[in-house]
Design an enzyme around this catalytic site. Structure first.
Site, PDB file in Angstrom:
ATOM      1  N   LYS A 120      27.842  30.846 -49.128  1.00  0.00           N
ATOM      2  CA  LYS A 120      27.789  32.036 -48.282  1.00  0.00           C
ATOM      3  C   LYS A 120      27.760  33.310 -49.129  1.00  0.00           C
ATOM      4  O   LYS A 120      26.950  34.208 -48.902  1.00  0.00           O
ATOM      5  CB  LYS A 120      28.990  32.071 -47.331  1.00  0.00           C
ATOM      6  N   ASP A 138      28.840  33.281 -41.708  1.00  0.00           N
ATOM      7  CA  ASP A 138      30.295  33.475 -41.644  1.00  0.00           C
ATOM      8  C   ASP A 138      30.765  33.074 -40.246  1.00  0.00           C
ATOM      9  O   ASP A 138      30.006  32.495 -39.456  1.00  0.00           O
ATOM     10  CB  ASP A 138      30.666  34.928 -41.971  1.00  0.00           C
TER      11      ASP A 138
END
Length: 219
Positions: A120, A138
């Site tokens: 991420k 997220d």
């Protein structure tokens, strides 16, 4: 969500916010990398408060190494998990100095090898710093993807793969910003504010909250 609706979904979000950006504050690519590492399990607001003074003092990996772990902790002690984050930031800074001449690599595989940098984080850096068509999933994007039917998946990686497949070309660079902001300010976890959502008619979520104050716990 059908292909035409996916296009319209992003077209509306883009119309409202033509140039979406991360809410993290930074002055260069290295500071962006540090800010994203620090933002894990923390709010952007909290990270920005901690990094304003830090980033006035530290602009390069070499300067971070010189500051040292204890010095960094003093700046970021208001952020959750600051001990482990300080250790990772110093370690990744040392690697950037030793292997990359102090520059942040533009390669995701190289980024995820750095301490404290997961997929991420790497995707955020690739997108924000280098304009790559990456999707940093997220909690907000995971929720919005599943709730709306835009990109369903049981894991962040599964949602990311769906976004890679479904997001149309004009919107690929800005997509993850629009989704994060949408999840943060409108499609909230407990009570989505459907009454003011610009894409409410495209959304597959059934128990929509169409009146302000009529909030109910959303799954």
């Amino acid at each position: 969500m059908k292909k035409d609706n996916v296009f319209e979904f992003f077209r509306r979000l883009a119309e409202l916010n033509p140039s979406p950006e991360t809410e993290l504050e930074f002055g260069n690519t290295y500071q962006l990398l540090v800010a994203v590492v620090l933002s894990a399990q923390a709010t952007d607001v909290g990270v920005n408060k901690a990094t304003r003074a830090l980033f006035r003092e530290v602009k390069t990996p070499a300067q971070m190494v010189a500051l040292g772990e204890e010095g960094l902790k003093e700046h970021i002690k208001t952020i959750g998990l600051f001990n482990s984050k300080a250790k990772n930031v110093i370690a990744l800074s040392e690697i950037l100095v030793e292997r990359y001449d102090g520059k942040v690599p533009q390669d995701r595989d190289a980024l995820v090898e750095l301490p404290g940098v997961g997929r991420k984080t790497a995707n955020v850096v690739m997108n924000c710093a280098f304009g790559a068509e990456t999707f940093a999933v997220d909690t907000h994007i995971f929720r919005v993807g599943n709730r709306t039917g835009l990109a369903k998946g049981k894991t962040p990686l599964a949602v990311e793969k769906q976004l890679e497949k479904k997001v149309p070309a004009p919107f690929r660079v800005g997509a993850h910003h629009w989704l994060i902001l949408h999840g943060r300010y409108i499609c909230k976890a407990r009570s989505p504010e459907c009454w003011r959502c610009p894409v409410v008619d495209l959304c597959g979520y059934k128990p929509k909250i169409m009146e302000k104050g009529a909030a109910k716990k959303a799954s």
